[in-house]
Enzyme design. Structure first.
Site, PDB file in Angstrom:
ATOM      1  N   TRP A 168     -16.329   2.089  -8.441  1.00  0.00           N
ATOM      2  CA  TRP A 168     -16.566   2.642  -7.190  1.00  0.00           C
ATOM      3  C   TRP A 168     -17.608   2.131  -6.150  1.00  0.00           C
ATOM      4  CZ3 TRP A 168     -12.918   5.914  -5.957  1.00  0.00           C
ATOM      5  CH2 TRP A 168     -12.207   6.468  -7.097  1.00  0.00           C
ATOM      6  N   ASP A 196     -24.187   6.649  -3.630  1.00  0.00           N
ATOM      7  CA  ASP A 196     -22.891   7.753  -3.973  1.00  0.00           C
ATOM      8  C   ASP A 196     -23.400   8.263  -5.539  1.00  0.00           C
ATOM      9  OD1 ASP A 196     -20.653   8.682  -4.926  1.00  0.00           O
ATOM     10  OD2 ASP A 196     -19.528   7.172  -4.686  1.00  0.00           O
ATOM     11  N   LYS A 241     -16.822  17.222  -9.157  1.00  0.00           N
ATOM     12  CA  LYS A 241     -17.117  16.778 -10.189  1.00  0.00           C
ATOM     13  C   LYS A 241     -18.204  17.609 -10.913  1.00  0.00           C
ATOM     14  CE  LYS A 241     -16.165  11.912  -9.249  1.00  0.00           C
ATOM     15  NZ  LYS A 241     -14.704  11.694 -10.114  1.00  0.00           N
TER      16      LYS A 241
END
Length: 404
Positions: A143, A215, A239
């Site tokens: 990511w 993030d 999540k």
């Protein structure tokens, strides 16, 4: 349709008007609606998915009870005007509870957006940089790498450290990489979902006017965070705090209002801040669900208590891996192992498919590792109960006894 099936479809039957008295249905043949739950066991599985991930059962039941008629409004949350007083009370409480959970300072804005964390890979440089501005990226997994590649379109990013050569199994020491003293920001992914690497502390940007950006999609609200260390924190909700469709951005207010001219209106933080996340129709039901999760986390005692529970769950699982004499292996350096996503492999790789299949028979699902790395992965977010981890560990030990 049976009463039980109707209840499953519509939740709280007490809100349903009498079909006879209201003449709502005049049927000459049965409805063609079917509910799978009427012919399958109602027991829920233990869901180790990385996202969309499991939600707290009490939150789901609360949403079910409110689904047909939210607090006597005569509407579902899914039917409300996003500018009506009912939804305004929902989004305002969600923001207030999130501020309490994370102790968000008043000089930070909270935005409820769409497009996933991936959209923020572009929004960040568009809002915080000019095209020629340098920015630094720490890449500790897939990511972080994707965020860097997207930023190349809108500014002048540089990877100041990458763990790719070591298959993303560690985090750098903070004196182990060279920052650009002129970088507008330093970006990192706080917890890499795929590789199971988590920052336990955070570096400070070398530029005194630079900001730290994180993030936090896969460890958001899993533990306390000093928000004041960051210029921007962003996270996809799916999540740890809600269903897919909501992206939360926490941004220091002085960073808002400097977007590049080419910035699309839906990526301009100033637009969303001025309109209290209601510039267009937001993901209303997803925000409502996030609000229920925030309320539940507060009821548990806040994020210090949540972190304690998460540490206990992770320790049980990592201990089982480390004490298996090599039968199970976690590749991540111990000091930076994620509390949320636990990747592991089998010494005998040919048994991995059987492990996943047998676990599914025991109602433990979504244990297959990400397609890019293989193996197994157990995501044990806030909503994963301790009993779920204990059942997995018991299965792992039994599986080893049969196959070692």
């Amino acid at each position: 349709m049976s009463a039980s099936t109707t209840s499953l479809l519509l939740g709280n039957q007490t809100h349903l008007p009498s079909l006879k008295s209201q003449s709502l249905l005049r049927l000459t043949k049965p409805l063609s609606i079917r509910c799978a739950a009427s012919s399958t066991p109602t027991e829920r599985v233990i869901n180790f998915a990385a996202g969309p991930a499991a939600l707290p059962e009490n939150v789901l039941l609360k949403a079910q009870s409110d689904l047909y008629n939210w607090r006597g409004s005569g509407m579902s949350v899914m039917e409300m005007s996003h500018r009506g007083k009912e939804f305004l009370s929902i989004i305002q409480k969600a923001e207030s509870d999130l501020r309490r959970l994370l102790h968000i300072p008043p000089d930070y804005s909270v935005l409820f957006l769409q497009g996933g964390a991936t959209t923020q890979f572009a929004a960040l440089p568009l809002n915080l940089c000019n095209p020629e501005d340098p920015v630094d990226y720490l890449v500790t997994g897939s990511w972080g790498d994707k965020a860097f590649k997207e930023a190349q379109k809108y500014c002048n990013p540089k990877v100041v450290w990458s763990g790719k050569a070591e298959k993303y199994t560690k985090v750098p020491s903070f004196d182990g990489f060279e920052q650009n003293p002129h970088a507008k920001y330093l970006h990192l992914c706080a917890n890499e979902t795929i590789h199971g690497v988590e920052f336990k502390d955070y570096p400070v940007p070398k530029n005194p006017n630079g900001v730290l950006i994180a993030d936090m999609s896969s460890n958001f609200c899993s533990k306390p965070v000093d928000v004041s260390k960051f210029g921007v924190i962003y996270a996809g909700a799916q999540k740890n705090v809600g269903p897919s469709g909501v992206t939360i951005v926490i941004i220091r207010k002085d960073l808002i209002g400097n977007a590049q001219d080419v910035t699309p209106v839906m990526l301009d933080y100033k637009i969303h801040d001025e309109n209290s996340s209601l510039y267009n129709t937001p993901p209303c039901f997803g925000i409502y669900m996030c609000g229920l999760v925030f309320d539940d986390l507060l009821a548990q005692g806040g994020l210090k208590e949540v972190e304690r529970k998460n540490q206990r769950k992770a320790k049980i699982l990592y201990d089982a891996i480390d004490e298996s004499r090599g039968f199970f292996r976690c590749p991540v350096e111990k000091s930076v192992r994620s509390l949320m996503n636990v990747p592991f492999t089998l010494e005998k790789a040919e048994l991995e498919g059987e492990f996943i299949k047998e676990a599914a028979k025991e109602k433990m699902v979504q244990l297959k590792g990400h397609r890019s790395v293989g193996g197994m992965r157990a995501s044990i977010y806030n909503a994963m109960p301790l009993a779920g981890v204990e059942k997995l560990v018991a299965f792992m030990k039994e599986f080893q006894a049969r196959h070692a």
